[in-house]
Each structure stands twice: as structure tokens, then as C-alpha cells.
Design a protein around this motif. Structure first.
Motif, short mmCIF file in Angstrom:
data_model
loop_
_atom_site.label_atom_id
_atom_site.label_comp_id
_atom_site.label_asym_id
_atom_site.label_seq_id
_atom_site.Cartn_x
_atom_site.Cartn_y
_atom_site.Cartn_z
N ILE A 410 -2.91 -1.06 4.00
CA ILE A 410 -1.66 -1.48 3.38
C ILE A 410 -1.85 -1.56 1.88
CG2 ILE A 410 0.12 -3.28 3.29
CD1 ILE A 410 -0.79 -4.17 6.08
N SER A 411 -1.01 -0.85 1.14
CA SER A 411 -1.09 -0.90 -0.32
C SER A 411 0.32 -1.03 -0.89
CB SER A 411 -1.77 0.35 -0.88
OG SER A 411 -1.10 1.52 -0.47
N SER A 412 0.41 -1.62 -2.07
CA SER A 412 1.72 -1.85 -2.69
C SER A 412 1.67 -1.57 -4.17
CB SER A 412 2.21 -3.28 -2.43
OG SER A 412 1.31 -4.20 -3.02
N VAL A 413 2.80 -1.16 -4.72
CA VAL A 413 2.93 -0.87 -6.15
C VAL A 413 4.25 -1.47 -6.62
CG1 VAL A 413 3.21 0.91 -7.90
CG2 VAL A 413 1.54 1.23 -6.08
N ILE A 414 4.24 -2.10 -7.79
CA ILE A 414 5.45 -2.70 -8.36
C ILE A 414 6.15 -1.66 -9.23
CG2 ILE A 414 6.36 -4.54 -9.81
CD1 ILE A 414 3.87 -6.17 -9.13
N GLY A 415 7.43 -1.47 -8.98
CA GLY A 415 8.22 -0.54 -9.77
C GLY A 415 9.19 -1.27 -10.68
N PRO A 416 9.94 -0.53 -11.50
CA PRO A 416 10.84 -1.15 -12.47
C PRO A 416 12.10 -1.73 -11.82
CG PRO A 416 11.04 1.23 -12.56
CD PRO A 416 9.91 0.94 -11.62
N MET A 417 12.73 -2.65 -12.52
CA MET A 417 13.95 -3.28 -12.02
C MET A 417 15.20 -2.48 -12.41
SD MET A 417 13.07 -7.30 -12.79
CE MET A 417 14.55 -7.87 -11.97
N GLU A 418 15.08 -1.63 -13.45
CA GLU A 418 16.22 -0.82 -13.85
C GLU A 418 16.13 0.57 -13.21
OE1 GLU A 418 15.16 -3.86 -16.76
OE2 GLU A 418 14.05 -2.05 -16.17
N PHE A 432 6.02 5.94 -2.11
CA PHE A 432 4.81 6.74 -2.13
C PHE A 432 4.09 6.63 -0.78
CE2 PHE A 432 3.19 2.58 -3.04
CZ PHE A 432 1.85 2.57 -2.65
N MET A 433 3.15 7.54 -0.56
CA MET A 433 2.35 7.51 0.65
C MET A 433 0.94 8.01 0.33
SD MET A 433 1.69 6.87 3.73
CE MET A 433 3.26 6.06 3.93
N VAL A 434 -0.04 7.36 0.92
CA VAL A 434 -1.44 7.78 0.80
C VAL A 434 -1.80 8.56 2.06
CG1 VAL A 434 -3.82 7.00 0.53
CG2 VAL A 434 -1.96 5.74 -0.59
N VAL A 435 -2.28 9.79 1.89
CA VAL A 435 -2.62 10.63 3.04
C VAL A 435 -4.08 11.04 2.94
CG1 VAL A 435 -0.27 11.48 3.35
CG2 VAL A 435 -1.81 12.74 1.85
N GLY A 436 -4.70 11.17 4.10
CA GLY A 436 -6.10 11.55 4.15
C GLY A 436 -7.02 10.52 4.76
N PRO A 437 -6.69 9.20 4.75
CA PRO A 437 -7.57 8.23 5.40
C PRO A 437 -7.69 8.50 6.90
CG PRO A 437 -6.00 7.11 3.97
CD PRO A 437 -5.55 8.54 4.09
N PRO A 438 -8.82 8.11 7.51
CA PRO A 438 -9.04 8.41 8.93
C PRO A 438 -8.29 7.51 9.90
CG PRO A 438 -10.95 7.27 8.03
CD PRO A 438 -10.02 7.54 6.87
N SER A 440 -5.00 5.85 11.96
CA SER A 440 -3.77 6.38 12.55
C SER A 440 -2.53 5.86 11.83
CB SER A 440 -3.68 6.00 14.04
OG SER A 440 -4.77 6.53 14.76
N LEU A 441 -2.68 4.82 11.01
CA LEU A 441 -1.51 4.19 10.38
C LEU A 441 -1.82 3.80 8.94
CD1 LEU A 441 1.35 2.93 10.60
CD2 LEU A 441 0.25 0.85 11.48
N THR A 442 -0.97 4.23 8.03
CA THR A 442 -1.04 3.83 6.63
C THR A 442 0.34 3.31 6.22
OG1 THR A 442 -2.71 5.51 6.13
CG2 THR A 442 -1.52 4.56 4.27
N ILE A 443 0.36 2.16 5.58
CA ILE A 443 1.63 1.53 5.18
C ILE A 443 1.61 1.30 3.67
CG2 ILE A 443 3.16 -0.46 5.47
CD1 ILE A 443 1.98 -0.84 8.25
N THR A 444 2.69 1.69 3.01
CA THR A 444 2.80 1.46 1.57
C THR A 444 4.09 0.71 1.28
OG1 THR A 444 3.93 3.58 1.16
CG2 THR A 444 1.52 3.57 1.05
N VAL A 445 4.07 -0.06 0.21
CA VAL A 445 5.24 -0.86 -0.19
C VAL A 445 5.51 -0.59 -1.67
CG1 VAL A 445 6.26 -3.15 -0.33
CG2 VAL A 445 4.59 -2.63 1.48
N MET A 446 6.76 -0.28 -1.99
CA MET A 446 7.13 0.02 -3.37
C MET A 446 8.41 -0.73 -3.71
SD MET A 446 6.41 2.39 -5.91
CE MET A 446 7.12 2.10 -7.53
N ARG A 453 10.85 -0.57 -0.65
CA ARG A 453 10.79 0.58 0.25
C ARG A 453 9.44 0.52 0.96
NH1 ARG A 453 13.19 5.87 0.46
NH2 ARG A 453 14.79 5.10 -0.96
N ILE A 454 9.48 0.35 2.27
CA ILE A 454 8.27 0.30 3.08
C ILE A 454 8.14 1.64 3.79
CG2 ILE A 454 6.98 -0.93 4.87
CD1 ILE A 454 8.62 -3.39 4.30
N ALA A 455 7.04 2.34 3.54
CA ALA A 455 6.83 3.67 4.11
C ALA A 455 5.65 3.64 5.08
CB ALA A 455 6.58 4.70 3.01
N PHE A 456 5.71 4.52 6.08
CA PHE A 456 4.69 4.58 7.12
C PHE A 456 4.17 6.00 7.26
CE2 PHE A 456 8.27 1.82 8.37
CZ PHE A 456 7.67 0.58 8.20
#
Length: 490
Positions: A410-418, A432-438, A440-446, A453-456
Motif C-alpha cells: 500500500i502506497s500513497s501520494v498527496i496531490g494538489p487541492m486545485e 497511479f499504480m505500481v506494477v512489477g512487485p511479486p 497478487s495485490l497492490t493498492i495505491t492512494v492519491m 482515488r484508490i487504485a488496485f
């Protein structure tokens, strides 16, 4: 708990005239025979994309950000990996897919999803700079067009690449003004500097239990980290297939939006942070999915690797500041500077099912405890020792084992308010999404504007994307309903 931080990053920028610069240890780990990790940055445009300005924008905005964007990774005569600057043929890095044109407008969601899945599976050629841009001119339910940046993780982490992105975009409302970035250090004012622990005898005795607790946590977490990176692996569950390979995993990428107002509503009722609420929603949603797919797996051993930014700075720096030697006091802003926290996902029980807010509190307690231990720097020292004694490939295998033995990252990045704009194209959504780790599930939060935006990234054919997203939606709704029954915590 794992720490993977670039050392002496500023040395790569000491002499601008040098044609070749050393690749940091972390850069070598992330681009090795056992690990090859990429970051996909997805920008959704409100209007149809006009690609006529692509090459000028890449030439004048993107390439000058950092020499890594115009460099390839090579080995010198001693076998050491170096960044070598080359002439960039931009046409080779721009991809514009062609989809069937018999479909009606806003019916290209499946095509875009399948396209993202396909590019996630492909390695970037090592004889060219390690990035691509994909321009999708077909509309979806979320956008009139989609822009995908594919960048090798060796170029930098989410913090670096987000800073680079912000330098290429402008505020839609007031282009001359900087973006407003929410601070992630609001609680830092309540933290006492470590040096003040020894200011008086009273302070020493007062803080002795905290020091003792931190020492115990350090020993426990460091030992657990070594076990999780070697022999102790999570159970096989509906979110962990235990497929053992070093190839890029075929993934399905999906996402959903969460109103920040809903997150803040739960946050204010519980007196926790936005990250605590988000973590609770994700953990509870994972357990709901596991329970739906296999009742017994709701109590299986599962661990999430939660990404932690190890920079001693607040907010984003300009790209110039990131790559400047003057930032050496901050450890250098550009690069890969992160740590993994091994966070056990709470087991499902009848009590927790009836009150899912328990997942938020447990996530908060566990992450806070691990952040206060010294296992992160110790693990970083261990990884450096492995690199020096056995080489970067051995260190990469250690990281691969750490990832493979867990259930999710699980990783997260803060984006702008405007709202942002790229070449007069208003950006409606960003994730965004991180691809390549071994795993079965990768979760990102932006975060962007008023949404999270929560991506899987889910192993294709193993995790059901529709059911998984539905369980995450149910998790949010149940959290919100439970919080609304509580009095506000001051």
C-alpha cells in the motif's frame, strides 16, 4: 519493516559535465534480474487530447527536469551500473493506441483497462531512457482522453515523480500561482525532538517508559522484519496466490473515488488521521472480500507492506531544489527514499464486523508503534551490508522475498487541492499504480482536489476486480455508518 533509501544521492549531481553517473544502490535493486518495478501515472483529461504539442512539451518541460530522463542504465568495465546520458528520440517514447472505431462514445472503458493491463506487463527496453508516454484519445466514463506516463521506479519514487509532474502542470484557475499541497505533518508539532529527552533528569525519568517501549519495539520489529523477508510468509488466501516467479505479473487495474468529506467525517469522529481512516477502509475491505470468497480466510495471516516516506522534509520541493546539492541537509529530495512497514491486517471477527471502526484504531496503533521504533534504520543498515558483501543482486533478492512473502503493498501520494492543467487540458482525475512487485495485490492512494482515488493492481484471473471493488465500497459505507453513530471526539 524494510528501509530502502538511496545513499549519497547528491553525488549523482555533483558534476553536471560528467557523461556517466553512478546508479544508486536502490536504483540497482529496482532494476535487476529479480526485480523490475514501474510506476504508471494516469491523468484523465476533461477535453479530447490534442497531441500536437507533445514533443515540444517533452523537450522543454519534461527532459530538463532530470538527466535520468535522458539517460540509459549501463555497466562500466568494472561491472558497476551507471547512468549514461544519450540523445533521446522522443518519437520512440510516444505511444498512441488505435482501438476499434465501431463503438459508441463512452464505451471504451474496457479497451483502456485492457491496454493498461498490457503495458503493465511489458518491460521497457534497456537501450533507451526508461520511460514512455501513452496518449489514449478515446473517451471513457471518467474522461474525454487519458494520458499514461510509464516510468521505471529506478528513476525515482512517488514523491520525486509527483514533484516532477507538478513542475510540468499549472493551476487551471490561476496559472501564475503555485499549487496548494495538504501537509502530511500536522501532528509533528506534538512530537518532541529526540534531543530534548536528555534535557533534564526529570525528562529522562518521565520518558523512561517510552524509551524502554521503543527499545522493545525495535528488537521485536527488526526480528520480525528479518523473518518476513526470509522464511515467514503469509497464508495463501483469495488475495495471495503464492505464485513464485520473477516476471512481470499480469494485472487488472481498477479504481474508485472516495469523497474527502466522507474521510474527514470519520476522521473527526475518531480523532485520527486521514491515513488511519484510509488504512482502516482498505484493511476492512480486504477482509470483506476474503470472507466472501472463502469464509475461513477471514482469519488467515495477512501482512500489508505500507510505504513510508523517509525524507526529513514537509511538502514538495521544486524540481530544482530536489536535484540541488544545497538540499544535502535534507538527505537529498530526489530519488528513492522509502521504507516498508510490515503491518498485520486485523483478523475478522463478529465484533469487528459489527464495528468496522476497530480496523481504523488497530491500524493507527500498529503503524504508530512501528514508526516509533528504530527497526527502519537497522533494516537499512542490514540491506547495505548485504549489498556490500554479496552485491546488489543479492540485496534485490532480499527485497523480492520481502515483497513476495506479504499479501499486499500500500502506497500513497498527496496531490494538489486545485485543478491542474497540462497544455490547456484540464485534468479531471489523477491516480497511479505500481506494477512489477511479486504480490497478487497492490493498492495505491492519491489525493486530488476533493477526492481520494484508490487504485488496485490485481493479479489477473485470480482476484475478481468487480467483487473486490464492491467490497471496498461496502467497507467505506459501513465505516461511515458506524462513525455517524458516534459522538464527535474532541
Amino acid at each position: 519493516m524494510e528501509k530502502f533509501e538511496e545513499e549519497e544521492e547528491e553525488e549523482e549531481e555533483e558534476e553536471e559535465e560528467e557523461e556517466e553517473r553512478p546508479v544508486s544502490p536502490t536504483g540497482q535493486y529496482l532494476n535487476s534480474s529479480v526485480l523490475c518495478i514501474y510506476i504508471l501515472g494516469i491523468l484523465e483529461s476533461e477535453i479530447p487530447i490534442d497531441d500536437s504539442q507533445t514533443i515540444p512539451l517533452l523537450t522543454h518541460l519534461f527532459l530538463p527536469i532530470n538527466t535520468r530522463f535522458s539517460s540509459v542504465m549501463i555497466k562500466d568495465k568494472n561491472g558497476e551500473k551507471k547512468w549514461k546520458q544519450v540523445e533521446v528520440k522522443l518519437e520512440d517514447h510516444i505511444k498512441i493506441p488505435i482501438f476499434p472505431t465501431t463503438k459508441k462514445s463512452y464505451e471504451y472503458d474496457e479497451d483502456v483497462e485492457e491496454y493498461m493491463s498490457s503495458i503493465a506487463l511489458q518491460h521497457l527496453p534497456q537501450n533507451k531512457p526508461l520511460w514512455e508516454i501513452h496518449i489514449i484519445k478515446y473517451p471513457t466514463k471518467d474522461a474525454a482522453g487519458t494520458l499514461i506516463f510509464k516510468l521505471h521506479h529506478a528513476l525515482g519514487d512517488g514523491y520525486s515523480l509527483m514533484g516532477a509532474l507538478l513542475s510540468c502542470l499549472q493551476r487551471l484557475d490561476k496559472p501564475s500561482l503555485p499549487f496548494t499541497i495538504p501537509s502530511s505533518s500536522s501532528s509533528s508539532s506534538n512530537q518532541t525532538p529526540k534531543s530534548s529527552i536528555f534535557s533534564t533528569k526529570y525528562s529522562v525519568f518521565k520518558r523512561f517508559p517510552m524509551i524502554l517501549s521503543s527499545a522493545f519495539s525495535t528488537v521485536s520489529d527488526f526480528g520480525w522484519s528479518i523473518l518476513k523477508s526470509s522464511i515467514a510468509e503469509d497464508d495463501q488466501t483469495p488475495v495471495r496466490s503464492r505464485n513464485d516467479d520473477t516476471k512481470l505479473r499480469h494485472v487488472t487495474i481498477s479504481n474508485f473515488s472516495v469523497s474527502l468529506d466522507h474521510i474527514m467525517e470519520v476522521k473527526s469522529k475518531l480523532g485520527v488521521s486521514v491515513n488511519d481512516v484510509t488504512g482502516g477502509i482498505i484493511f476492512f475491505g480486504m477482509r470483506l472480500y476474503m470472507q466472501e470468497m472463502n469464509q475461513k480466510s477471514s482469519k488467515s495471516q495477512c501482512t500489508a507492506l505500507v510505504l513510508l516516506n523517509t525524507r526529513n522534509i514537509t511538502g514538495y520541493k521544486s524540481v530544482k531544489e530536489m536535484v540541488s546539492n544545497s538540499n544535502s541537509s535534507n538527505g537529498g529530495a530526489w530519488g528513492n527514499k522509502f521504507a516498508f512497514l510490515h503491518v498485520p491486517i486485523p483478523e475478522m471477527s463478529d465484533a469487528k464486523f459489527s464495528n468496522p471502526l476497530e480496523f481504523v484504531w488497530e491500524a493507527q496503533r500498529e503503524i504508530k508503534r512501528k514508526r516509533n521504533s528504530f527497526a527502519v534504520p537497522l533494516t537499512g543498515m542490514l540491506l547495505n551490508a548485504v549489498n556490500k558483501l554479496r552485491g546488489p543482486e543479492a540485496a534485490a533478492r532480499y527485497i523480492h522475498s520481502t515483497l513476495r512473502n506479504s499479501s499486499a503493498t500500500i502506497s500513497s501520494v498527496i496531490g494538489p487541492m486545485e485543478q491542474m492543467a497540462l497544455a490547456n487540458h484540464p485534468i479531471k482525475g489523477l491516480y497511479f499504480m505500481v506494477v512489477g512487485p511479486p504480490e497478487s495485490l497492490t493498492i495505491t492512494v492519491m489525493s486530488y482536489r476533493e477526492e481520494l482515488r484508490i487504485a488496485f493492481g490485481m493479479e489477473k484471473g485470480f482476484i475478481n476486480p468487480h467483487k473486490f471493488e464492491s467490497c471496498m465500497q461496502n467497507s467505506l459505507e459501513m465505516m461511515l455508518a458506524a462513525a455517524r453513530k458516534m459522538p464527535t471526539k474532541n
